[in-house]
Design an enzyme around this catalytic site. Structure first.
Site, mmCIF file in Angstrom:
data_model
loop_
_atom_site.group_PDB
_atom_site.id
_atom_site.type_symbol
_atom_site.label_atom_id
_atom_site.label_comp_id
_atom_site.label_asym_id
_atom_site.label_seq_id
_atom_site.Cartn_x
_atom_site.Cartn_y
_atom_site.Cartn_z
ATOM 1 C CD GLU A 22 -1.827 -2.348 1.416
ATOM 2 O OE1 GLU A 22 -0.686 -2.606 1.873
ATOM 3 O OE2 GLU A 22 -2.692 -3.227 1.236
ATOM 4 C CG HIS A 54 -11.396 -7.044 6.614
ATOM 5 N ND1 HIS A 54 -10.610 -7.672 7.543
ATOM 6 C CD2 HIS A 54 -10.829 -7.313 5.406
ATOM 7 C CE1 HIS A 54 -9.624 -8.318 6.935
ATOM 8 N NE2 HIS A 54 -9.731 -8.109 5.645
#
Lengths: 324, 322
Positions: free
Chosen positions: A60, A127
């Site tokens: 990322e 999440h």
């Protein structure tokens, strides 16, 4: 006009912008051949090829930095954090590099960071988070979070065309649950402008993204009790639409701020302070903040239900405020 | 690969200019006449001068904080840099930033963030844009030995290799990251070994030999332009001053410094030019005189330049204000 899902609106915005401007390209994990974890980019790899829809290594920070580099060369990268939670890995590149390039040395950094965020999907602590609050204290970024297909498409197009780094928070819970009419022709939704999604006169609920729908349900219930609720969908969190917020407070004199991030340190405190500083005399009651619980996002359904703000929270707060 | 006389003189000019300029900045710092801190490349000038001189005008660099030579080679004038140190409106960033935190997109120089190796993924992205657009340009990034321990270094090396993009990663291995010696930084002897894990061709060169750095960079750029992907160049050198000018570097053994002093890159290049009859002592003196004049003028320019307005601080946060 076509009725499409929130997810389709995001897909279509990407497709149309890529088709109109060859400098627009996508990067992220599993977004290419696979079409993305949520299938937002499905079909784009076949249409535009592997150098316009780039599957990245699990990096990322790395691919956010790469997007910054490409954007400095005049390209328009749109990157996907598979889950918004993973944006923490890219925090440094976003905050240290992207947000400050223009101010420090004039480097225009037009990247868009798409981040599927939010709870109510039993995703647990990694999440389901709403990380937008982490970035509110960073000048140089723009932050948007649409609540419906029209805004999702229009705001994504604006974000891609904008010369600044834009964090685009798309709510996972809304992807296939929310449908709406979207014009067939090209349009944009301006960054920095809120929208009144429901007119009212007794109190204002200031909110955004999935919580707009919670507020709408609450407003229906309150309507039955003779309470008229105005709902402001912020659409952009940074910069905030100060004028839109203050105008509504002046009209209804009572305010609830509803948001899905943990209550402490969230955007609610900022908006409450803004209102207190600028239109204190117009208030007929305390400003109420309704946020998520100050805990990591829990997994099991009853616990996640307890964690998230819900319709009942808004109804109870509204009754209290009206009676004040 | 041969090197031309013009290149040799160009390398020498920038080597000497960088040395003289940073020495002057250090002196001004000690006199309390400039703001903030000073981090120099004293003893390491050959690296930034060598890699920057090997690039073409259209190439892009993402330097780090001991790359003064690269800034100057790319065309950021000593006037603008000196004014930057003084916090003046005429500085490269108009007072928004200080010291070596400069950048000028028109000269292909990206601004340097203090977070080391953050510029590596950015350079990989610049190179990615060249690949997507089919341009024969090269991106270069530099960091120190300490920077190679950060995740961004490894993510960038990995991505660049997988994508085969035209980027050259340069590492200034000056043996100390602030006070931390190489032995506490990594369990390998050569930083270049890190490149092996990413299948990136790597070279370790004498970082005090500007010609060697220049030629290694030329080879890496050629490779990149041919579509063969990234390269890694480890330049071995020694940091001759402290981490910054306020640091006396007592943690560095004096005998180590004495040893490296003999390898001074500026003196070595002078000896090379003289012994190979590329330049005479007079030529070198003339170059030096020109440099001294340029620096004195830069100092005067910076002194006389106005400070920015305080309110300028809140302007220019966004390219497209809302």
């Amino acid at each position: 006009m076509s009725e499409i899902t929130y997810l389709q609106a995001i897909h279509d915005a990407l497709d149309e912008e890529m088709s109109d401007n060859k400098d627009v390209f996508l990067m992220g994990e599993d977004i290419g051949y696979y079409g993305g974890a949520f299938r937002v980019t499905e079909g784009l790899y076949d249409k535009y090829g592997r150098w316009r829809v780039i599957d990245t290594p699990l990096s990322e920070s790395g691919f956010t930095g790469a997007a910054i580099g490409a954007s400095l060369m005049g390209m328009r990268p749109v990157i996907e954090m598979q889950f918004a939670d993973f944006i923490s890995c890219a925090f440094d590149q976003i905050v240290t590099v992207a947000a400050k390039n223009y101010f420090r040395w004039g480097g225009k950094t037009p990247i868009v960071v798409r981040s599927p965020f939010g709870g109510n999907v039993h995703g647990g602590a990694f999440h389901s988070q709403c990380p937008e609050g982490w970035f509110l204290n960073v000048p140089g970024l723009k932050i948007v979070a649409p609540s419906n297909p029209y805004d999702a498409k229009g705001l994504l197009k604006s974000s891609i065309r904008d010369d600044d780094p834009v964090l685009y928070f798309e709510h996972k819970f809304l992807y296939r649950r929310i449908k709406g009419d979207v014009p067939d022709e090209d349009y944009t939704v301006p960054i920095g402008k809120s929208r009144i999604t429901r007119e009212g006169k007794d109190l204002t609920v200031i909110t955004y993204s999935a919580m707009v729908h919670v507020a709408s349900e609450a407003a229906e219930i309150l309507e039955g009790e003779g309470i008229s609720t105005e709902i402001i969908d912020l659409r952009t969190l940074m910069p905030l639409d100060k004028d839109g917020i203050l105008a509504s407070v002046k009209k209804t004199n009572k305010v609830i701020i509803l948001y899905e991030t943990p209550r402490t340190g969230g955007i609610g405190g900022e908006i409450a302070a803004l209102i207190s500083e600028d239109v204190f005399d117009y208030l007929d009651g305390p400003i109420i903040r309704i946020g998520a619980k100050d805990t990591p996002v829990p997994y099991s359904p009853p616990m996640e239900e307890c964690y998230l703000p819900n319709v009942d929270d808004v109804v109870v707060a509204a009754r209290k405020l009206i009676a004040y | 690969m041969d090197i031309e006389k013009a290149d040799l003189l160009r390398l020498y000019h920038f080597l000497k200019l960088t040395r003289r300029f940073e020495d002057r900045i250090t002196a001004l710092y000690r006199q309390g006449r400039i703001l903030g801190g000073v981090w120099t490349s004293n003893g390491m000038e050959a690296i930034s001068v060598g890699y920057a001189c090997a690039l073409d005008k259209d190439d892009v660099i993402a330097p780090y904080f001991r790359d003064m030579g690269a800034y100057i080679v790319r065309g950021i004038t000593v006037n603008r840099i000196m004014a930057q140190y003084f916090g003046k409106k005429t500085g490269v960033t108009g007072g928004r930033e200080g010291n070596v935190h400069v950048g000028d997109i028109n000269l292909g120089v990206l601004g340097y963030p203090s977070h080391l190796a953050d510029n590596y993924p950015v350079a990989a992205g610049v190179a990615l844009s060249f690949k997507i657009r089919g341009e024969r340009r090269v991106a270069a990034a530099c960091t120190g030995d300490g920077g190679t321990s950060r995740g961004d270094f490894h993510e960038a090396m990995n991505m660049a290799s997988v994508w085969k993009v035209p980027v050259v990663f340069v590492c200034n291995n000056n043996q100390y990251a602030y006070s931390t010696p190489l032995s506490l930084q990594m369990a390998i002897n050569n930083v270049a070994e890190r490149a092996l894990a990413y299948s990136i061709p790597a070279e370790t060169v004498d970082g005090n030999d500007v010609i060697e750095v220049f030629l290694a960079m030329k080879r890496a750029c050629e490779r990149a332009r041919e579509g063969n992907g990234p390269s890694f160049i480890e330049c071995r050198t020694m940091r001759m001053h402290g981490h910054s000018e306020h640091d006396a570097a007592k943690y560095v053994p004096r005998e180590l410094l004495e040893e490296w002093k003999k390898k001074d890159p500026v003196i070595r290049m002078e000896n090379y030019l003289l012994s190979n009859n590329v330049a005479s002592q007079k030529d070198l003196s003339d170059i030096d005189a020109g440099i001294m004049k340029e620096i004195a003028e830069a100092e005067e320019f910076a002194e006389k330049s106005p400070l920015p307005e305080g309110e300028d601080a809140v302007k220019g946060v966004y390219a497209t204000p809302v």
